[in-house]
Design a protein around this motif. Structure first.
Motif, PDB file in Angstrom:
ATOM      1  N   GLY A  23     -37.899   0.779 -21.145  1.00  0.00           N
ATOM      2  CA  GLY A  23     -36.929   0.440 -22.181  1.00  0.00           C
ATOM      3  C   GLY A  23     -37.471   0.826 -23.538  1.00  0.00           C
ATOM      4  N   MET A  24     -36.587   1.173 -24.442  1.00  0.00           N
ATOM      5  CA  MET A  24     -37.021   1.589 -25.774  1.00  0.00           C
ATOM      6  C   MET A  24     -36.025   1.137 -26.831  1.00  0.00           C
ATOM      7  SD  MET A  24     -36.063   5.691 -25.595  1.00  0.00           S
ATOM      8  CE  MET A  24     -36.432   6.068 -27.309  1.00  0.00           C
ATOM      9  N   THR A  25     -36.555   0.800 -27.994  1.00  0.00           N
ATOM     10  CA  THR A  25     -35.718   0.637 -29.180  1.00  0.00           C
ATOM     11  C   THR A  25     -35.602   2.017 -29.804  1.00  0.00           C
ATOM     12  OG1 THR A  25     -36.486  -1.616 -29.536  1.00  0.00           O
ATOM     13  CG2 THR A  25     -35.489  -0.489 -31.417  1.00  0.00           C
ATOM     14  N   PHE A  26     -34.395   2.595 -29.777  1.00  0.00           N
ATOM     15  CA  PHE A  26     -34.246   3.967 -30.249  1.00  0.00           C
ATOM     16  C   PHE A  26     -33.673   4.039 -31.665  1.00  0.00           C
ATOM     17  CE2 PHE A  26     -30.254   3.017 -28.104  1.00  0.00           C
ATOM     18  CZ  PHE A  26     -29.273   3.594 -28.901  1.00  0.00           C
ATOM     19  N   ALA A  27     -33.205   2.908 -32.161  1.00  0.00           N
ATOM     20  CA  ALA A  27     -32.743   2.783 -33.543  1.00  0.00           C
ATOM     21  C   ALA A  27     -32.772   1.301 -33.869  1.00  0.00           C
ATOM     22  CB  ALA A  27     -31.327   3.347 -33.700  1.00  0.00           C
ATOM     23  N   PRO A  28     -32.855   0.931 -35.131  1.00  0.00           N
ATOM     24  CA  PRO A  28     -32.897  -0.491 -35.472  1.00  0.00           C
ATOM     25  C   PRO A  28     -31.728  -1.259 -34.839  1.00  0.00           C
ATOM     26  CG  PRO A  28     -33.419   0.817 -37.392  1.00  0.00           C
ATOM     27  CD  PRO A  28     -32.977   1.788 -36.336  1.00  0.00           C
ATOM     28  N   GLY A  29     -32.052  -2.271 -34.043  1.00  0.00           N
ATOM     29  CA  GLY A  29     -31.025  -3.081 -33.406  1.00  0.00           C
ATOM     30  C   GLY A  29     -30.370  -2.441 -32.199  1.00  0.00           C
ATOM     31  N   LYS A  30     -30.925  -1.300 -31.712  1.00  0.00           N
ATOM     32  CA  LYS A  30     -30.320  -0.619 -30.566  1.00  0.00           C
ATOM     33  C   LYS A  30     -31.396  -0.329 -29.509  1.00  0.00           C
ATOM     34  CE  LYS A  30     -26.467   1.541 -33.041  1.00  0.00           C
ATOM     35  NZ  LYS A  30     -25.754   2.805 -33.332  1.00  0.00           N
TER      36      LYS A  30
END
Length: 393
Positions: A355-362
């Motif tokens: 899993g990754m955070t690919f943009a702030p809040g996403k």
């Protein structure tokens, strides 16, 4: 009819319980343990074969004692005695529960004292990811009654035993994984904008039950414009709209064994960053599939997957792990963590869950279920779609 599956036989042969118990007793001998007692459903069922919905009630405790030699001994409420007729357990000791003033504690203490006269060492599940399904006051009473004995933790022994699945166990997991994958295919064909998360999950739930799952106690979702930021709270009554990204993560169950994987769906146009994130977690899973093999460690698997996410520009992963064991419980030992030192062995069933955070809040999360084989690993179900599926309805 499309997507019909033949379920494996329920239960296990007596020889399987004999082998499980024998392996535990071998480890008990090595560590000088006279007896072990279990009070939680999964360990109880694993060694006895006793399966009952009465575990859902907190009113009555259930105990299983495994001596250094011979069959386990059931110490259970009288209401459950008949349920052991279909197990391999012959010695069933009962009391008239519920009896709060002494709900089986003295009977359990007497049984343990009877079978632990050599080393006076008794094992119980006292380590991480375990609990004792009895009031703390009752456990303290048990300790006081056995004050000439030592209580030791056997959770490491038991989790290692349970982590290696038999052929019969794998057959059950593979079946429920196939049912789950077919449920996702059904959802792909029937999702449309305007549905709520709850409606989407319910439609998939009913299809999995139709295909042979016994239950689906874990079925969550999250959605949002171009991404989601929380994957443990849904489903909600939020209506799905154009530009949304939806994830559904589910753990269906057959004969006491789980599947656990997710799928992502986009509604109409989503931005390039969302597509790129999907392709990154897909590639990360591929890296996990390539490296997961006997002799590799859980840390090796984590590193292979994280390297792909890091190269793709991940802003982080605060879940704490990227996959875990799977079987009688939705999540089991071990975890795929940074620096993990658990060595993979044939027969282990794991999830790969980058899993990754690919943009702030996403966030973008992907998960698959695998079996470690003699030569590497194999998928236990149909692989996810290589590209993010787009719902145009």
């Amino acid at each position: 009819m499309k997507n019909e599956f033949i379920a494996p036989s329920r239960g296990f042969e007596r020889s399987e319980f004999e082998q499980r118990t024998g392996k535990l007793q071998q480890q008990m001998a090595v560590q000088g343990i006279d007896a072990v007692f279990f009070s939680t459903e999964h360990e109880f069922r694993y060694f006895s074969g006793f399966a009952s919905q009465f575990w859902q009630s907190p009113t009555r405790p259930w105990f299983l004692v495994i001596p250094a030699k011979g069959q386990p001994i059931a110490v259970v409420p009288g209401i459950g005695a008949a349920g052991f007729d279909d197990t391999w357990i012959d010695d069933v000791r009962t009391w008239p529960s519920p009896r709060p003033e002494d709900d089986g504690v003295s009977l359990l203490a007497d049984t343990l004292a009877e079978v632990s006269k050599q080393t006076r060492c008794i094992g119980a599940m006292l380590g991480p990811e375990t609990h004792l399904r009895m009031p703390i006051a009752n456990y303290q009473t048990l300790q006081a009654s056995l004050n000439q004995h030592d209580m030791v933790d056997v959770s490491e022994i038991v989790r290692k035993l349970r982590s290696i699945k038999s052929v019969a166990e794998v057959d059950k997991i593979r079946f429920v994984c196939d049912v789950t994958a077919a449920g996702f295919d059904f959802l792909l064909e029937n999702l449309h904008a305007g549905m709520t998360e709850r409606q989407a999950c319910k439609a998939m739930h009913l299809e999995m039950l139709r295909l042979g799952a016994d239950a689906c106690p874990y079925l969550i979702s999250a959605s949002g414009q171009g991404g989601y930021d929380n994957i443990i709270m849904g489903p909600t009554d939020r209506r799905l709209d154009q530009g949304d990204l939806l994830i559904i993560d589910t753990g269906a169950n057959f004969d006491g064994y789980f599947s656990d994987f997710d799928r992502n769906f986009a509604f109409g146009d989503v931005d390039r960053a969302t597509h790129d994130a999907y392709e990154a977690v897909y590639a990360s899973t591929e890296a996990g599939l390539d490296i997961a093999a006997p002799g590799r460690s859980t840390g090796d698997v984590w590193k292979a997957m994280w390297s792909v996410l890091e190269a793709a520009g991940s802003l982080g992963n605060d879940v704490g792990r990227m996959g875990h064991g799977l079987g009688m419980q939705l999540t089991e030992w071990p975890s795929n963590v940074q620096g993990g030192d658990v060595i993979l062995q044939p027969g282990m069933v794991l999830t790969l869950e980058p899993g990754m955070t690919f943009a702030p809040g996403k966030v973008m999360v992907h998960e698959e279920n695998i079996l470690i084989t003699e030569k590497g690993c194999e998928m236990l179900h149909k692989r996810a779609w290589e590209k993010l599926p787009i719902i145009t309805r």
